[in-house]
Design a protein around this motif. Structure first.
Motif, PDB file in Angstrom:
ATOM      1  N   GLU A   1      -3.451  -5.728   0.946  1.00 43.15           N
ATOM      2  CA  GLU A   1      -3.054  -4.703   1.552  1.00 43.15           C
ATOM      3  C   GLU A   1      -3.618  -4.624   3.085  1.00 43.15           C
ATOM      4  O   GLU A   1      -2.957  -4.010   3.854  1.00 43.15           O
TER       5      GLU A   1
ATOM      6  N   ARG B   1       2.538   1.601  -3.294  1.00 45.97           N
ATOM      7  CA  ARG B   1       1.247   2.153  -4.393  1.00 45.97           C
ATOM      8  C   ARG B   1       0.952   3.712  -4.317  1.00 45.97           C
ATOM      9  O   ARG B   1       0.813   4.422  -5.294  1.00 45.97           O
ATOM     10  N   GLU B   2       0.937   3.971  -2.816  1.00 45.90           N
ATOM     11  CA  GLU B   2       0.442   5.376  -2.838  1.00 45.90           C
ATOM     12  C   GLU B   2       1.754   6.425  -2.975  1.00 45.90           C
ATOM     13  O   GLU B   2       1.453   7.583  -3.604  1.00 45.90           O
TER      14      GLU B   2
ATOM     15  N   ARG C   1       0.819  -1.194  -0.005  1.00 45.38           N
ATOM     16  CA  ARG C   1      -0.107   0.030  -0.097  1.00 45.38           C
ATOM     17  C   ARG C   1       0.894   1.314   0.045  1.00 45.38           C
ATOM     18  O   ARG C   1       0.588   2.192  -0.553  1.00 45.38           O
TER      19      ARG C   1
ATOM     20  N   ARG D   1      -9.269  -6.160  -7.757  1.00 52.31           N
ATOM     21  CA  ARG D   1      -9.033  -5.025  -7.073  1.00 52.31           C
ATOM     22  C   ARG D   1      -9.568  -5.710  -5.586  1.00 52.31           C
ATOM     23  O   ARG D   1      -8.986  -5.107  -4.549  1.00 52.31           O
TER      24      ARG D   1
ATOM     25  N   SER E   1      -3.783   3.837  -7.989  1.00 50.08           N
ATOM     26  CA  SER E   1      -4.991   3.620  -7.311  1.00 50.08           C
ATOM     27  C   SER E   1      -4.731   1.822  -7.227  1.00 50.08           C
ATOM     28  O   SER E   1      -4.197   1.185  -8.099  1.00 50.08           O
ATOM     29  N   GLN E   2      -5.784   1.334  -6.360  1.00 44.38           N
ATOM     30  CA  GLN E   2      -5.929  -0.210  -6.518  1.00 44.38           C
ATOM     31  C   GLN E   2      -6.344  -0.562  -7.872  1.00 44.38           C
ATOM     32  O   GLN E   2      -5.974  -1.868  -8.420  1.00 44.38           O
TER      33      GLN E   2
ATOM     34  N   ILE F   1      -6.461  -7.350  -4.386  1.00 48.48           N
ATOM     35  CA  ILE F   1      -5.140  -6.251  -3.859  1.00 48.48           C
ATOM     36  C   ILE F   1      -5.925  -5.790  -2.689  1.00 48.48           C
ATOM     37  O   ILE F   1      -4.930  -5.690  -1.630  1.00 48.48           O
ATOM     38  N   SER F   2      -6.974  -5.410  -2.203  1.00 53.65           N
ATOM     39  CA  SER F   2      -7.533  -4.845  -1.194  1.00 53.65           C
ATOM     40  C   SER F   2      -7.302  -5.715  -0.014  1.00 53.65           C
ATOM     41  O   SER F   2      -6.725  -5.476   1.214  1.00 53.65           O
TER      42      SER F   2
ATOM     43  N   MET G   1       2.833  -7.800  -8.603  1.00 57.32           N
ATOM     44  CA  MET G   1       2.952  -6.445  -8.165  1.00 57.32           C
ATOM     45  C   MET G   1       4.059  -5.613  -8.087  1.00 57.32           C
ATOM     46  O   MET G   1       4.093  -4.445  -8.561  1.00 57.32           O
TER      47      MET G   1
ATOM     48  N   ILE H   1      -3.580  -0.793 -10.253  1.00 56.46           N
ATOM     49  CA  ILE H   1      -2.681  -2.105 -10.184  1.00 56.46           C
ATOM     50  C   ILE H   1      -3.500  -3.178 -10.565  1.00 56.46           C
ATOM     51  O   ILE H   1      -3.102  -3.920 -11.333  1.00 56.46           O
ATOM     52  N   GLU H   2      -4.862  -3.353 -10.485  1.00 57.09           N
ATOM     53  CA  GLU H   2      -5.680  -4.077 -10.980  1.00 57.09           C
ATOM     54  C   GLU H   2      -5.463  -4.397 -12.657  1.00 57.09           C
ATOM     55  O   GLU H   2      -5.205  -5.388 -13.178  1.00 57.09           O
TER      56      GLU H   2
END
Length: 123
Positions: A36, A11-12, A8, A29, A17-18, A32-33, A50, A21-22
């Motif tokens: 994270e 990525r940030e 996370r 997504r 955003s997720q 991914i959530s 990733m 990445i998706e």
């Protein structure tokens, strides 16, 4: 370190955003959530996807520095060229005994033993 927190954070930092990445990984997504948030532990193949999506080397997912970590001094192993079978120890004694016994055999018996050894080695 929790891998989900690190993913996370990275990525940030890259302002992704997720959903981004998706699209880049083909992973859902919601998956991914879950990663994270620490609900799922990803496989190494997933971590490789990733890392590619985040455009970073895989080691950075596990290490926070800019450069790869320095490896500790590990005892240097001998290369295969340096290792000679029967150069020391039990094998050397075994080979010397074998050479002495071969010296006492007839030529035809030595050829027979060599032929046998070649067949055994090919199995």
């Amino acid at each position: 370190m929790i891998i989900g927190d690190r993913l996370r954070e990275m990525r940030e930092e890259k302002k992704l955003s997720q959903g981004d990445i998706e699209k880049r990984t083909g992973l859902l997504r919601c998956y991914i959530s879950r990663v994270e948030n620490g609900h799922t532990v990803p496989a190494i193949e997933t971590l490789e996807k990733m890392a590619r999506a985040l455009e970073c080397p895989l080691y950075q997912l596990f290490y926070e520095g800019e450069e790869p970590p320095k490896l500790p001094n590990i005892l240097k192993r001998k290369s295969s060229d340096e290792i000679v079978w029967c150069s020391t120890g039990k094998e050397a004694r075994y080979l010397n005994k074998f050479r002495r016994l071969l010296g006492k055999t007839e030529e035809s018996d030595r050829k027979l033993l060599l032929n046998l050894a070649q067949k055994m080695a090919n199995r």
